[in-house]
Every structure is written in structure tokens, then in C-alpha cells.
Design a protein around this motif. Structure first.
Motif, PDB file in Angstrom:
ATOM      1  N   ASP A 137       0.817  -1.209   0.000  1.00 45.41           N
ATOM      2  CA  ASP A 137       0.000   0.000   0.000  1.00 45.41           C
ATOM      3  C   ASP A 137       0.854   1.264   0.000  1.00 45.41           C
ATOM      4  O   ASP A 137       0.448   2.303  -0.532  1.00 45.41           O
ATOM      5  N   GLY A 138       2.054   1.165   0.584  1.00 47.35           N
ATOM      6  CA  GLY A 138       2.972   2.305   0.517  1.00 47.35           C
ATOM      7  C   GLY A 138       3.343   2.638  -0.922  1.00 47.35           C
ATOM      8  O   GLY A 138       3.511   3.812  -1.282  1.00 47.35           O
ATOM      9  N   LEU A 139       3.440   1.609  -1.773  1.00 54.23           N
ATOM     10  CA  LEU A 139       3.740   1.832  -3.187  1.00 54.23           C
ATOM     11  C   LEU A 139       2.563   2.491  -3.897  1.00 54.23           C
ATOM     12  O   LEU A 139       2.750   3.368  -4.752  1.00 54.23           O
ATOM     13  N   LEU A 140       1.353   2.108  -3.525  1.00 54.78           N
ATOM     14  CA  LEU A 140       0.173   2.768  -4.086  1.00 54.78           C
ATOM     15  C   LEU A 140       0.141   4.249  -3.710  1.00 54.78           C
ATOM     16  O   LEU A 140      -0.168   5.114  -4.538  1.00 54.78           O
ATOM     17  N   VAL A 141       0.467   4.546  -2.465  1.00 48.73           N
ATOM     18  CA  VAL A 141       0.512   5.941  -2.008  1.00 48.73           C
ATOM     19  C   VAL A 141       1.584   6.713  -2.773  1.00 48.73           C
ATOM     20  O   VAL A 141       1.387   7.874  -3.161  1.00 48.73           O
ATOM     21  N   VAL A 167       9.210   1.466 -11.197  1.00 48.60           N
ATOM     22  CA  VAL A 167      10.043   1.847 -10.065  1.00 48.60           C
ATOM     23  C   VAL A 167      11.392   2.308 -10.615  1.00 48.60           C
ATOM     24  O   VAL A 167      12.131   1.527 -11.224  1.00 48.60           O
ATOM     25  N   ALA A 168      11.686   3.585 -10.410  1.00 50.51           N
ATOM     26  CA  ALA A 168      12.891   4.182 -11.000  1.00 50.51           C
ATOM     27  C   ALA A 168      13.916   4.504  -9.922  1.00 50.51           C
ATOM     28  O   ALA A 168      14.466   5.594  -9.867  1.00 50.51           O
ATOM     29  N   GLY A 169      14.167   3.551  -9.049  1.00 55.69           N
ATOM     30  CA  GLY A 169      15.101   3.786  -7.960  1.00 55.69           C
ATOM     31  C   GLY A 169      14.341   4.064  -6.683  1.00 55.69           C
ATOM     32  O   GLY A 169      13.108   4.083  -6.654  1.00 55.69           O
ATOM     33  N   GLU A 170      15.095   4.277  -5.611  1.00 57.75           N
ATOM     34  CA  GLU A 170      14.467   4.482  -4.311  1.00 57.75           C
ATOM     35  C   GLU A 170      13.555   5.710  -4.306  1.00 57.75           C
ATOM     36  O   GLU A 170      13.948   6.805  -4.678  1.00 57.75           O
ATOM     37  N   ARG A 171      12.310   5.464  -3.890  1.00 56.29           N
ATOM     38  CA  ARG A 171      11.326   6.537  -3.702  1.00 56.29           C
ATOM     39  C   ARG A 171      11.037   7.334  -4.973  1.00 56.29           C
ATOM     40  O   ARG A 171      10.613   8.492  -4.898  1.00 56.29           O
ATOM     41  N   ARG A 172      11.246   6.737  -6.144  1.00 53.14           N
ATOM     42  CA  ARG A 172      10.920   7.420  -7.394  1.00 53.14           C
ATOM     43  C   ARG A 172      10.021   6.527  -8.233  1.00 53.14           C
ATOM     44  O   ARG A 172      10.250   5.324  -8.353  1.00 53.14           O
ATOM     45  N   ILE A 173       9.012   7.134  -8.827  1.00 52.52           N
ATOM     46  CA  ILE A 173       8.105   6.434  -9.713  1.00 52.52           C
ATOM     47  C   ILE A 173       8.234   7.063 -11.096  1.00 52.52           C
ATOM     48  O   ILE A 173       8.199   8.285 -11.242  1.00 52.52           O
TER      49      ILE A 173
END
Length: 289
Positions: A137-141, A167-173
């Protein structure tokens, strides 16, 4: 297609064997989207002009005229050359705004070759669904947050779906699949409002932790999104909310996945944006005045 690469040999790291393999795949024209393994990794072929404009496109335009709702308008239909030019232009625009996107490696008369951008958000969600619901769910957010940031830059995607995020690296979409251009058919704020509603069709249905995830996701989108998009979303929901009773009625006979998503997303967003203040809140507001 200004600036698009039209020489297979100019693709970085290509060998003679890679050129032969890719040429063979391009001339096969078996599938609209095809993954091809080369010596340096995978690339994707995306073909255009293989399908007729869907009947739904004409129906959408008729409904938009009938109800006077801009968000129902489809993106302008283009031939294969126009579709390729649109996708390249939109990729370049997103990249110029610092948004992770696939690279255009090659363009021909009716196809693009794009860099691989795995893993997709859909693949990550599938891997996390049963093993780590909180991370799922964190990824959905995160998807909602990055869509809001995208809107804050004056852009929109057109049909945001986890399969079109990566997923383009840590904390990047990152974003891919830019065939739609709704802002060419409606005001930008309407296109952005439709973006967030389309995302919530998926998000509310997939969330493992229910409403708590939807609340975090909406707050994350709203943090960077323009106020005009939220205002337009309210108008959309006032219109869509008129059909909730009919959807529930149909659902009593057969609750398909599309109906379920419509009910969940439209119902939640309507409750957040259109619900009347509770009597206690109204009373308190009167005292404050």
C-alpha cells in the motif's frame, strides 16, 4: 519525429547480431507490444496503426456532447505516424521536466523501440500483495504522490494505471505509455482530475489496508496537485455521483470488476470531497463566526 533515432546501429551497445534480431522482430509484426532480448538487455517494440479506432471512442464523444462533460472526451485519434510523433513528444516533455520515462531508441514508420524500465509497479505490487501489505500500500501511495507532483508541473498522464508506472530507484516512480493526450481534448485541470479518478479506480480496489490507504494516497496527491485540478474533480464527482445508485442496483444482479472499482473509487472520493459538514462542525463554525 524530429530528433528520433532512425538508425539501429546507433543504439548504444548494439552488436551485428542484435541488429539482425531486432530487424527480424520489427518485420514480424506479430504483436502490438513485444519484448526483445538483446546482448545488453531487453528492449520493447511498440507498434502503431494495428487497430481501428474503438467504437467506444465515438461513444465517448457522443456522451461528452450529450452530458456537456469535458472529461468524457477521448484524446484526438491519429494515424500511426501521428501516434508515434505524439508519444515521442510526450516522452521528451516528461523527461525535460525531470520525470523518469523510457528512452526512445529507434523509430520507424509504424513502430518505436523503447528501453526497458522494469520493474513495473504492477509487478512490484503482485510480489508484495501477500507478503508485505504495508509496503504494497505504501507503493500505491507513492504512485498518488508522484501523480500529484506530475500535475504540479503542469502535466497529465492520460490513463494512469500501475502497469504504466515503473520503479525508477528508491522513492521514485516513473511513467510510460503516452498514447493518450487528454489535454488536447479538454482543459488541463479536467484532464488532471480524470487522471486522479482513474488512478483511484485501481488504488481503492487494490489497497490491502482499505480506507486508510486511500486517505494517505489522496493526501499525497493533493500535497502537490494544483487546486484547479481538485476543483475540477469535485465537478466530475457531482456528475458521476448521479450514477452511483444505478451502479449499486446493477451490482445486486452482477457485480463485475469494473462496477466494483467504479463504486469504490467514486464513492470514496465523493465522500471526501462532497460530503456535507457534520452538524457539530457546522455548529462550531457558526460560533467561530
Amino acid at each position: 519525429m524530429d530528433g528520433a533515432q532512425t538508425d539501429l546501429n546507433a543504439i548504444p551497445h548494439m552488436t551485428d547480431g542484435d541488429v539482425e534480431r531486432l530487424l527480424a522482430a520489427l518485420t514480424r509484426e506479430t504483436r502490438r507490444v513485444e519484448r526483445v532480448e538483446l546482448s545488453f538487455g531487453a528492449v520493447w517494440i511498440k507498434r502503431y496503426g494495428t487497430e481501428r479506432p474503438p467504437i467506444w471512442t465515438k461513444a465517448q464523444m457522443s456522451l461528452a456532447r450529450l452530458f456537456g462533460q469535458a472529461f468524457l472526451r477521448p484524446s484526438p485519434y491519429l494515424d500511426s505516424k501521428g501516434m508515434i510523433a505524439r508519444e515521442i513528444r510526450r516522452i521528451e516533455t516528461f523527461a525535460a521536466n525531470g520525470v523518469p520515462v523510457p528512452r526512445v531508441l529507434y523509430a520507424s514508420g509504424n513502430a518505436l523501440v523503447l528501453s526497458d524500465v522494469a520493474p513495473t509497479v504492477t509487478a512490484e505490487l503482485d510480489a508484495l500483495r501477500d507478503t508485505d501489505p504495508a509496503a504494497h500500500d505504501g507503493l500505491l501511495v507513492a504512485c498518488a504522490a508522484h501523480l500529484g507532483a506530475l500535475h504540479g508541473k503542469g502535466l497529465c498522464h492520460g490513463r494512469p494505471h500501475p502497469r504504466d508506472f515503473f520503479v525508477a530507484g528508491e522513492r521514485r516512480i516513473g511513467f510510460m505509455d503516452f498514447e493518450e493526450e487528454p489535454e488536447a481534448a479538454m482543459p488541463l485541470a479536467a484532464a488532471q482530475a480524470r487522471d486522479v479518478w482513474l488512478l483511484f479506480l485501481q488504488l481503492t480496489d487494490r489497497a490491502r489496508l482499505g480506507v486508510a490507504t486511500a486517505e494517505k494516497a489522496y493526501a499525497a496527491w493533493r500535497a502537490n496537485a494544483p487546486s484547479a485540478a481538485e476543483a475540477e474533480l469535485k465537478e466530475m464527482l457531482r456528475f458521476l455521483g448521479k450514477f452511483l445508485w444505478l451502479t449499486r442496483l446493477i451490482g445486486r444482479v452482477h457485480m463485475g470488476s469494473d462496477l466494483r472499482r467504479f463504486l469504490a473509487a467514486t464513492g470514496y472520493l465523493s465522500e471526501v470531497l462532497l460530503a456535507s459538514p457534520r452538524p457539530a462542525d457546522a455548529s462550531k463554525a457558526g460560533k467561530d463566526d
